[in-house]
Write a protein that holds these residues in place. Structure first.
Motif, PDB file in Angstrom:
ATOM      1  N   ILE A  37     100.002  41.382  39.076  1.00 42.97           N
ATOM      2  CA  ILE A  37      98.941  40.634  38.407  1.00 42.97           C
ATOM      3  C   ILE A  37      98.853  41.115  36.969  1.00 42.97           C
ATOM      4  CG2 ILE A  37      96.464  40.139  38.351  1.00 42.97           C
ATOM      5  CD1 ILE A  37      96.431  40.638  41.389  1.00 42.97           C
ATOM      6  N   GLU A  38      98.893  40.160  36.043  1.00 43.19           N
ATOM      7  CA  GLU A  38      98.780  40.474  34.625  1.00 43.19           C
ATOM      8  C   GLU A  38      97.444  39.948  34.116  1.00 43.19           C
ATOM      9  OE1 GLU A  38     102.161  38.775  32.669  1.00 43.19           O
ATOM     10  OE2 GLU A  38     103.611  39.741  34.015  1.00 43.19           O
ATOM     11  N   GLU A  39      96.614  40.839  33.611  1.00 41.73           N
ATOM     12  CA  GLU A  39      95.283  40.460  33.149  1.00 41.73           C
ATOM     13  C   GLU A  39      95.302  40.152  31.646  1.00 41.73           C
ATOM     14  OE1 GLU A  39      92.802  39.943  34.989  1.00 41.73           O
ATOM     15  OE2 GLU A  39      93.015  41.141  36.825  1.00 41.73           O
ATOM     16  N   ALA A  40      94.494  39.161  31.258  1.00 44.05           N
ATOM     17  CA  ALA A  40      94.287  38.816  29.852  1.00 44.05           C
ATOM     18  C   ALA A  40      92.799  38.528  29.673  1.00 44.05           C
ATOM     19  CB  ALA A  40      95.142  37.610  29.463  1.00 44.05           C
ATOM     20  N   LEU A  71      99.543  35.580  37.875  1.00 39.55           N
ATOM     21  CA  LEU A  71      99.978  36.148  39.148  1.00 39.55           C
ATOM     22  C   LEU A  71     101.453  35.831  39.362  1.00 39.55           C
ATOM     23  CD1 LEU A  71      96.839  36.117  39.535  1.00 39.55           C
ATOM     24  CD2 LEU A  71      97.272  35.676  41.947  1.00 39.55           C
ATOM     25  N   TRP A  72     102.203  36.859  39.733  1.00 40.88           N
ATOM     26  CA  TRP A  72     103.615  36.693  40.082  1.00 40.88           C
ATOM     27  C   TRP A  72     103.757  36.727  41.606  1.00 40.88           C
ATOM     28  CZ3 TRP A  72     107.775  35.390  37.219  1.00 40.88           C
ATOM     29  CH2 TRP A  72     107.643  35.448  35.831  1.00 40.88           C
ATOM     30  N   PHE A  73     104.553  35.807  42.127  1.00 37.47           N
ATOM     31  CA  PHE A  73     104.747  35.673  43.566  1.00 37.47           C
ATOM     32  C   PHE A  73     106.221  35.748  43.927  1.00 37.47           C
ATOM     33  CE2 PHE A  73     100.867  33.397  42.557  1.00 37.47           C
ATOM     34  CZ  PHE A  73      99.987  33.795  43.551  1.00 37.47           C
ATOM     35  N   SER A  74     106.487  36.239  45.141  1.00 30.65           N
ATOM     36  CA  SER A  74     107.840  36.188  45.679  1.00 30.65           C
ATOM     37  C   SER A  74     108.199  34.741  45.974  1.00 30.65           C
ATOM     38  CB  SER A  74     107.942  37.017  46.958  1.00 30.65           C
ATOM     39  OG  SER A  74     107.066  36.490  47.957  1.00 30.65           O
ATOM     40  N   LEU A  90      95.991  31.416  35.712  1.00 27.71           N
ATOM     41  CA  LEU A  90      94.718  30.974  36.253  1.00 27.71           C
ATOM     42  C   LEU A  90      93.614  31.086  35.211  1.00 27.71           C
ATOM     43  CD1 LEU A  90      94.927  32.860  39.668  1.00 27.71           C
ATOM     44  CD2 LEU A  90      95.713  30.544  39.150  1.00 27.71           C
ATOM     45  N   ILE A  91      92.872  29.993  35.042  1.00 23.62           N
ATOM     46  CA  ILE A  91      91.730  29.998  34.135  1.00 23.62           C
ATOM     47  C   ILE A  91      90.511  30.578  34.861  1.00 23.62           C
ATOM     48  CG2 ILE A  91      92.614  28.035  32.835  1.00 23.62           C
ATOM     49  CD1 ILE A  91      90.592  26.273  34.351  1.00 23.62           C
ATOM     50  N   PRO A  92      89.474  30.976  34.136  1.00 22.22           N
ATOM     51  CA  PRO A  92      88.299  31.557  34.791  1.00 22.22           C
ATOM     52  C   PRO A  92      87.689  30.671  35.870  1.00 22.22           C
ATOM     53  CG  PRO A  92      88.214  31.987  32.440  1.00 22.22           C
ATOM     54  CD  PRO A  92      89.383  31.060  32.663  1.00 22.22           C
ATOM     55  N   GLU A  93      87.673  29.351  35.679  1.00 22.69           N
ATOM     56  CA  GLU A  93      87.086  28.456  36.674  1.00 22.69           C
ATOM     57  C   GLU A  93      87.810  28.554  38.012  1.00 22.69           C
ATOM     58  OE1 GLU A  93      84.552  25.432  38.267  1.00 22.69           O
ATOM     59  OE2 GLU A  93      84.409  26.820  36.572  1.00 22.69           O
ATOM     60  N   THR A  94      89.132  28.633  37.971  1.00 20.74           N
ATOM     61  CA  THR A  94      89.911  28.767  39.208  1.00 20.74           C
ATOM     62  C   THR A  94      89.627  30.103  39.879  1.00 20.74           C
ATOM     63  OG1 THR A  94      91.664  27.385  38.262  1.00 20.74           O
ATOM     64  CG2 THR A  94      92.235  28.704  40.196  1.00 20.74           C
ATOM     65  N   LEU A  95      89.502  31.149  39.085  1.00 21.30           N
ATOM     66  CA  LEU A  95      89.237  32.478  39.636  1.00 21.30           C
ATOM     67  C   LEU A  95      87.872  32.538  40.310  1.00 21.30           C
ATOM     68  CD1 LEU A  95      90.611  34.628  36.676  1.00 21.30           C
ATOM     69  CD2 LEU A  95      91.689  34.292  38.906  1.00 21.30           C
ATOM     70  N   VAL A  96      86.892  31.817  39.766  1.00 19.70           N
ATOM     71  CA  VAL A  96      85.540  31.828  40.328  1.00 19.70           C
ATOM     72  C   VAL A  96      85.423  30.912  41.534  1.00 19.70           C
ATOM     73  CG1 VAL A  96      83.138  31.185  39.869  1.00 19.70           C
ATOM     74  CG2 VAL A  96      84.426  32.478  38.170  1.00 19.70           C
ATOM     75  N   ARG A  97      86.045  29.744  41.462  1.00 21.20           N
ATOM     76  CA  ARG A  97      85.858  28.707  42.480  1.00 21.20           C
ATOM     77  C   ARG A  97      86.685  28.949  43.737  1.00 21.20           C
ATOM     78  NH1 ARG A  97      84.045  23.384  42.507  1.00 21.20           N
ATOM     79  NH2 ARG A  97      83.556  23.530  40.295  1.00 21.20           N
ATOM     80  N   THR A  98      87.790  29.687  43.635  1.00 21.87           N
ATOM     81  CA  THR A  98      88.714  29.854  44.754  1.00 21.87           C
ATOM     82  C   THR A  98      88.875  31.334  45.119  1.00 21.87           C
ATOM     83  OG1 THR A  98      90.781  30.169  43.507  1.00 21.87           O
ATOM     84  CG2 THR A  98      89.984  27.908  43.739  1.00 21.87           C
ATOM     85  N   VAL A 100      95.160  40.546  45.612  1.00 23.68           N
ATOM     86  CA  VAL A 100      95.749  41.752  45.028  1.00 23.68           C
ATOM     87  C   VAL A 100      97.222  41.798  45.419  1.00 23.68           C
ATOM     88  CG1 VAL A 100      93.579  43.029  45.089  1.00 23.68           C
ATOM     89  CG2 VAL A 100      95.137  43.157  47.045  1.00 23.68           C
ATOM     90  N   ALA A 101      97.970  42.657  44.758  1.00 20.66           N
ATOM     91  CA  ALA A 101      99.397  42.798  45.057  1.00 20.66           C
ATOM     92  C   ALA A 101      99.591  43.115  46.537  1.00 20.66           C
ATOM     93  CB  ALA A 101     100.007  43.889  44.190  1.00 20.66           C
ATOM     94  N   GLY A 102     100.524  42.404  47.153  1.00 27.81           N
ATOM     95  CA  GLY A 102     100.807  42.583  48.574  1.00 27.81           C
ATOM     96  C   GLY A 102     100.188  41.523  49.450  1.00 27.81           C
TER      97      GLY A 102
END
Length: 211
Positions: free
Chosen positions: A112-115, A121-124, A165-173, A179-181
């Protein structure tokens, strides 16, 4: 059909286990229950499930063996929060992309890269899904319609992709809690699947004809 625009989340208040079968009882907020009836389809972390019973604000969903095997719903416990989307109706605005609720695989959160105003988010990316995922293409993650930011296919290594991901997506979902894993459900755009598979068959037929 679903659109990948999550309408809210619901908490799991009970999990009833049976052999290769389970029932999830969800405490669904009133706005998500309006007009809901037994037999209706509801996306549950992107998985199309059928309402089997409604008792006040508690809504029941049954999960079969294949659903538990292919998706992350088998990892859910009492207290888990899941993304909810009601089935789309004729005339509804499609703000995401057409989704069937048929999950193909799971993808693990690699990093996870924060800004300041967003999160990457990076996924396999499994071999089963890798051929269908492209830069700027669509993907459904836990029922959320998202645009692929970048795909990496290192030689000799497993492929990976990211979404922003924008803040709205982070809050709504629930993606704001990941977290990693963690494993998330992944659904590939059906149109992309059809195009890729048609192109593969065409190229195979041409290759066979020239041999």
């Amino acid at each position: 059909m679903f659109t990948g625009i999550v309408q809210g989340t619901a908490d799991v208040v009970e999990v009833r286990e049976r052999e290769a079968f389970r029932t999830h009882v969800m405490a669904m907020p009133e706005p998500l229950r309006q007009g809901l009836k037994t037999g209706a389809s509801v996306a549950h972390n992107g998985v199309c499930l059928t309402v089997t019973a409604i008792e006040g604000d508690h809504v029941h969903f049954d999960l079969m063996r294949e659903t538990l095997r292919v998706t992350n719903l088998g990892d859910i416990v009492v207290g888990s929060r899941v993304n909810i989307e009601r089935a789309a109706r004729f005339g509804d605005e499609i703000g995401g992309h057409a989704m069937s609720g048929h999950v193909m695989d799971v993808a693990d959160v690699l990093s996870i890269e924060e800004a300041p105003d967003n999160r990457r988010l990076w996924f396999s990316l499994s071999d089963a899904c890798a051929r269908f995922v492209f830069d700027k293409g669509y993907v459904g993650l836990d029922g959320i319609s998202l645009t692929v930011g970048e795909v990496r296919r290192p030689v000799g290594e497993a492929a990976a992709f990211c979404v922003d991901l924008i803040p709205e997506t982070l809050v709504r979902t629930t993606l704001g809690d990941r977290v990693a894993g963690d494993a998330v459900n992944i659904e590939i755009d059906p149109q992309t699947q059809a195009i890729v598979e048609t192109a593969e068959r065409f190229l195979q037929s041409r290759s066979a004809a020239t041999q």
